[in-house]
Scaffold this active site. Sequence first.
Site, PDB file in Angstrom:
ATOM      1  N   GLU B  93       0.812  -1.216   0.000  1.00 23.29           N
ATOM      2  CA  GLU B  93       0.000   0.000   0.000  1.00 23.29           C
ATOM      3  C   GLU B  93       0.846   1.266   0.000  1.00 23.29           C
ATOM      4  OE1 GLU B  93      -1.178  -2.591   1.481  1.00 23.29           O
ATOM      5  OE2 GLU B  93      -3.190  -2.693   0.654  1.00 23.29           O
ATOM      6  N   HIS B 162     -11.306  -4.768   9.954  1.00 17.08           N
ATOM      7  CA  HIS B 162     -11.826  -4.519   8.617  1.00 17.08           C
ATOM      8  C   HIS B 162     -13.059  -3.633   8.625  1.00 17.08           C
ATOM      9  CE1 HIS B 162      -9.222  -7.852   7.514  1.00 17.08           C
ATOM     10  NE2 HIS B 162      -9.459  -7.596   6.257  1.00 17.08           N
TER      11      HIS B 162
END
Lengths: 427, 364
Positions: B93, B162
């Site tokens: 990322e 999440h």
Amino acid sequence: MATSFSATLPLHGSQENRLLLPPIRLAPPPSSFLGSTRSLTIPSSRSRLYHAHAARRSPVVGVQEVVKDKKVTNSLLITKEEGLELYEDMILGRSFEDMCAQMYYRGKMFGFVHLYNGQEAVSTGFIKLLTQSDSVVSTYRDHVHALSKGVSARAVMSELFGKVTGCCRGQGGSMHMFSKEHNMLGGFAFIGEGIPVATGAAFTSKYKREVLKQSCEDVTVAFFGDGTCNNGQFYECLNMAALYKLPIIFVVENNLWAIGMSHLRSTSDPEIWKKGPAFGMPGVHVDGMDVLKVREVAKEAVTRARRGEGPTLVECETYRFRGHSLADPDELRDAAEKAKYAARDPITALKKYLMENKLANEGELKMIEKKIDELVEEAVEFADASPQPGRSQLLENVFADPKGFGIGPDGRYRCEDPKFTEGTAQV
Amino acid sequence: MWGILRQRAVVDGGLSLRRTRSALVSARSYAAGSKEMTVRDALNSAIDEEMSADPKVFVMGEEVGQYQGAYKITKGLLEKYGPERVYDTPITEAGFTGIGVGAAYAGLKPVVEFMTFNFSMQAIDHIINSAAKSNYMSAGQINVPIVFRGPNGAAAGVGAQHSQCYAAWYASVPGLKVLAPYSAEDARGLLKAAIRDPDPVVFLENELLYGESFPISEEALDSSFCLPIGKAKIEREGKDVTIVTFSKMVGFALKAAEKLAEEGISAEVINLRSIRPLDRATINASVRKTSRLVTVEEGFPQHGVCAEICASVVEESFSYLDAPVERIAGADVPMPYAANLERLALPQVEDIVRAAKRACYRSK
């Protein structure tokens, strides 16, 4: 002499500068760092094993070998014009940084200021080979990178003073030198932050060629330090640059110290050039106190990138003569080490080379020094005389699209209200 | 037609006026069109059209290419535009976000996908420091026309790591634009506006909305359709209480408004669409009309989007308020896994109804 690339590189350049390389071979045992007073702790048996393994795994191996002595071919590495250009650039870097220190202690400059004294050979060696459309990405130690890339001394000095005539109108400061005109893409305070940005700029060159079908030979040079080489983003970008074969050169300015943390104390394998082959790109180690060696390595790396062969990792072993920043008391480095590197000052070395090889005489060099002194003094006067940014500048340039400030209480876009940038923020 | 309805309303009295008005309003808030589109298709079509219009737009992210998108948002794009414009990145990322920012510095228009915005935390340095702040630090020389998109907020049973909502974090940063669509029309219009925008945009989608279908007008299906950034939408007009929210909670608020209407409370539902810049003008105008405010969000309560809305209303419309401002947010805990606990940790329609009634001094 300059160290060279692996054998898989076809060579480029004139006959005189031809570096002779045998085909694929195991790298020789590593040498200790050229100047550090501490020795490496890697036992030689382990490193031999590493090199053997690396050779088996991929044809691209980090090579560090001594090239045949160029003096035999009786030609010089640079012409007189090039020599004077390099000298002038390094003197500009040094004088400018010395002036910064003076101005800081007089209170004209403030905040964090990181000086580049001692490392000029790296900046000059690489950036003087680039064109205006090539990009440079740096860290907070970016004054000299900006100067070498072509940003005027006046603009940089004004920026440091926080004046509106600065290259970023006083909004960036010492650590954030941006210049779109000269493709100086910053100036980043976080270490490792510039590396992915540089990789993205290189990605754009490739994209322009392949997708937009424009001719684009621009390369990007990313400068960063030894401490950054322990950061995850560095490895992520080595991987992607090699994977996508991007026209980028990763230049490690290994000055052995990250503020007060010695490189040898914080890194499991201190030889950074070795990390290139692990990702499939050449890793080169070069003496960063010698501008001519750096320039030779830079030539090959830049040519490689322009030809589309992908990235290179160049580790320049260099040293900063001053502390990490002007606020750093610099107590942890010992005097013997500093003296050893001070004796290898890149500017003195180039001066000696120029004079010994009759490329320039004392008078010409003195003239250059005087010219630069005047330039830097003039830059200070200009910066002093420049006004501070106006109040309305506070809210400007947050967005390229000014509607980004949204809708005002009257229901219209705030930016359409002429009073918006005049007074205090009522956002 | 308006005239006849108004006459009928005057004859029948207040109650039926509310009923007819709300029927009209809900017909009006979805423009007359018999077509329906899922949010997923809306996003896909938006990216597709922008990529074909401008060759500088490209997509990068994990699984966006051969896998057709982790949530199938980028389905078909690899086949259509090829691997030079749809990049399957390694799991890096920080690296690929930085590459996107660098590419934007140099003039391209990346659309960077995060598999969920939770993973954007590994790249948040680039979103904030090298994207959001660059136009300011360089005094306008370097703008960053990049879009960071992906699902945000809670899904179903995906656990604490999440499920976080990042609207408040990103919306506090000057230099970023933060958008949160609800319907398919929002998704299409806002994503097209985001891709065309010269500034960094954080585009917060919602995984549970991807499969939902919404009616969509012909106008919204046009390839030049675009919604303005920074303007909220009044999804349902009302006059008793203002409910302000974004993303999935808009659906909940509309259901709550239906329930409230049965009890005689006419709720005005505002879909923020844009968290930064926040459309304070619309919110305040609505509160000045209704005098009561209920804000709803899924994220953590402290320093959330609702806190900002409440502060803005108290600062600007204090004398118009008839009741304390109500704030509904997710529970102040990391998201639990068990289905019943997850339900307790997120705002539900009943919570919105209760808060609205409290604001109207109608609670038991």
